[in-house]
Design a protein around this motif. Structure first.
Motif, PDB file in Angstrom:
ATOM      1  N   HIS A 150       0.829  -1.209   0.000  1.00  0.00           N
ATOM      2  CA  HIS A 150       0.000   0.000   0.000  1.00  0.00           C
ATOM      3  C   HIS A 150       0.860   1.255   0.000  1.00  0.00           C
ATOM      4  CE1 HIS A 150      -2.754   3.073   1.782  1.00  0.00           C
ATOM      5  NE2 HIS A 150      -3.551   2.535   0.895  1.00  0.00           N
ATOM      6  N   ARG A 151       1.938   1.260   0.770  1.00  0.00           N
ATOM      7  CA  ARG A 151       2.819   2.423   0.814  1.00  0.00           C
ATOM      8  C   ARG A 151       3.484   2.656  -0.540  1.00  0.00           C
ATOM      9  NH1 ARG A 151       5.553   1.222   4.966  1.00  0.00           N
ATOM     10  NH2 ARG A 151       7.379   0.296   4.002  1.00  0.00           N
ATOM     11  N   GLU A 152       4.003   1.568  -1.148  1.00  0.00           N
ATOM     12  CA  GLU A 152       4.654   1.709  -2.452  1.00  0.00           C
ATOM     13  C   GLU A 152       3.651   2.139  -3.515  1.00  0.00           C
ATOM     14  OE1 GLU A 152       6.820  -1.809  -3.435  1.00  0.00           O
ATOM     15  OE2 GLU A 152       8.179  -1.625  -1.727  1.00  0.00           O
ATOM     16  N   ALA A 153       2.432   1.608  -3.458  1.00  0.00           N
ATOM     17  CA  ALA A 153       1.402   1.996  -4.425  1.00  0.00           C
ATOM     18  C   ALA A 153       1.045   3.467  -4.260  1.00  0.00           C
ATOM     19  CB  ALA A 153       0.164   1.116  -4.237  1.00  0.00           C
ATOM     20  N   ARG A 154       0.878   3.889  -3.008  1.00  0.00           N
ATOM     21  CA  ARG A 154       0.509   5.288  -2.729  1.00  0.00           C
ATOM     22  C   ARG A 154       1.597   6.231  -3.230  1.00  0.00           C
ATOM     23  NH1 ARG A 154       1.942   7.665   1.715  1.00  0.00           N
ATOM     24  NH2 ARG A 154       2.149   5.718   2.877  1.00  0.00           N
ATOM     25  N   GLU A 155       2.852   5.875  -2.975  1.00  0.00           N
ATOM     26  CA  GLU A 155       3.965   6.722  -3.394  1.00  0.00           C
ATOM     27  C   GLU A 155       4.099   6.778  -4.908  1.00  0.00           C
ATOM     28  OE1 GLU A 155       7.200   4.969  -1.267  1.00  0.00           O
ATOM     29  OE2 GLU A 155       6.716   6.013   0.637  1.00  0.00           O
ATOM     30  N   GLY A 205     -21.677   0.464   9.277  1.00  0.00           N
ATOM     31  CA  GLY A 205     -20.778   1.425   8.669  1.00  0.00           C
ATOM     32  C   GLY A 205     -21.027   1.488   7.176  1.00  0.00           C
ATOM     33  N   GLU A 206     -20.393   2.444   6.526  1.00  0.00           N
ATOM     34  CA  GLU A 206     -20.483   2.584   5.081  1.00  0.00           C
ATOM     35  C   GLU A 206     -19.140   2.189   4.472  1.00  0.00           C
ATOM     36  OE1 GLU A 206     -21.712   6.410   3.827  1.00  0.00           O
ATOM     37  OE2 GLU A 206     -23.625   6.347   4.902  1.00  0.00           O
ATOM     38  N   LEU A 207     -19.202   1.517   3.328  1.00  0.00           N
ATOM     39  CA  LEU A 207     -17.979   1.163   2.631  1.00  0.00           C
ATOM     40  C   LEU A 207     -17.290   2.440   2.169  1.00  0.00           C
ATOM     41  CD1 LEU A 207     -16.220  -1.120   1.458  1.00  0.00           C
ATOM     42  CD2 LEU A 207     -17.566  -0.927  -0.644  1.00  0.00           C
ATOM     43  N   THR A 208     -16.070   2.625   2.633  1.00  0.00           N
ATOM     44  CA  THR A 208     -15.340   3.844   2.273  1.00  0.00           C
ATOM     45  C   THR A 208     -14.082   3.460   1.498  1.00  0.00           C
ATOM     46  OG1 THR A 208     -14.225   3.779   4.427  1.00  0.00           O
ATOM     47  CG2 THR A 208     -16.160   5.183   4.231  1.00  0.00           C
ATOM     48  N   PRO A 209     -13.818   4.149   0.389  1.00  0.00           N
ATOM     49  CA  PRO A 209     -12.629   3.811  -0.408  1.00  0.00           C
ATOM     50  C   PRO A 209     -11.341   4.182   0.317  1.00  0.00           C
ATOM     51  CG  PRO A 209     -13.682   5.785  -1.256  1.00  0.00           C
ATOM     52  CD  PRO A 209     -14.580   5.255  -0.172  1.00  0.00           C
ATOM     53  N   ALA A 210     -10.264   3.539  -0.094  1.00  0.00           N
ATOM     54  CA  ALA A 210      -8.960   3.885   0.461  1.00  0.00           C
ATOM     55  C   ALA A 210      -8.646   5.327   0.168  1.00  0.00           C
ATOM     56  CB  ALA A 210      -7.886   2.973  -0.132  1.00  0.00           C
ATOM     57  N   ARG A 211      -7.903   5.960   1.068  1.00  0.00           N
ATOM     58  CA  ARG A 211      -7.586   7.383   0.896  1.00  0.00           C
ATOM     59  C   ARG A 211      -6.312   7.576   0.108  1.00  0.00           C
ATOM     60  NH1 ARG A 211      -8.429   9.078   7.121  1.00  0.00           N
ATOM     61  NH2 ARG A 211      -7.219   7.208   7.343  1.00  0.00           N
TER      62      ARG A 211
END
Length: 202
Positions: free
Chosen positions: A29-34, A196-202
């Motif tokens: 996730h970190r590498e994808a975000r970067e 809860g509501e399904l929330t997308p990744a930030r």
């Protein structure tokens, strides 16, 4: 994961599903975000039962995965509309008792452990000879039992000695006490309330 991230970006992937450990998923996730890859939804089969805080003590992993908002399947929660066949205990009461006794939050396997005792009690009570393995096995093969995990029906499963549980959609969402498993989709089981509501990744 540069090769995987690059390929997913190339094809505009909006959904990532995996069986990664918490540490590996946080690294991805970190590498994808970067790299500018922001999948709307990440699912992980290893997270069917336990929050990532149970599998690794690393705070950087916790922070990264809180941001990823991993989705998963839910087979049991305190909101499920079931009762124990032994004493009528509801799902909410079982979860509350577990918290009172341990100080820890509920986990999905709690229902399966309880249902196992319910099933054993039923089989040993109903079997023609509870001291005979074949008699107990025959009883189990013909059992349909309402438990705190739901109706366990060994007579209609796709294979012998299997009872299926209906599934709802869940997502690990970050809260004041750490990860919380929210029920975000209940199409297959409308009696289970959404929490809860399904929330997308930030």
């Amino acid at each position: 994961f540069p090769a995987q991230v690059g390929r997913l970006r190339e094809h505009g992937a909006g959904l990532v599903t995996s069986a990664a450990t918490a540490t590996d998923l946080a690294l991805f996730h970190r590498e994808a975000r970067e790299a500018g890859l922001r999948p709307r939804l990440i699912t992980c089969s290893r997270w069917l039962t336990y929050p990532h805080t149970h599998t690794t003590p690393a705070p950087d992993v916790h922070g990264e995965l809180a941001d990823a908002r991993v989705a998963t399947l839910v087979y049991w929660s305190p909101g499920h509309p079931y009762r124990s066949s032994l004493d009528g205990t509801t799902c909410a009461e079982l979860a509350h008792a577990y918290r009172q006794d341990t100080g820890a939050g509920w986990l999905q396997p709690l229902c399966l452990a309880h249902a196992l005792v319910e099933t054993a009690h039923h089989a040993l009570t109903v079997a023609a000879d509870p001291t005979d393995r074949a008699s107990v096995a025959q009883t189990l093969a013909g059992t349909t039992l309402d438990t705190v995990a739901g109706t366990l029906d060994w007579t209609r499963a796709p294979a012998p000695n299997i009872a299926l549980l209906p599934l709802v959609g869940g997502q690990w969402q970050h809260g004041p006490g750490g990860p919380r498993l929210a029920v975000v989709g209940n199409t297959a089981l409308p009696d289970v309330p959404l929490t809860g509501e399904l929330t997308p990744a930030r």
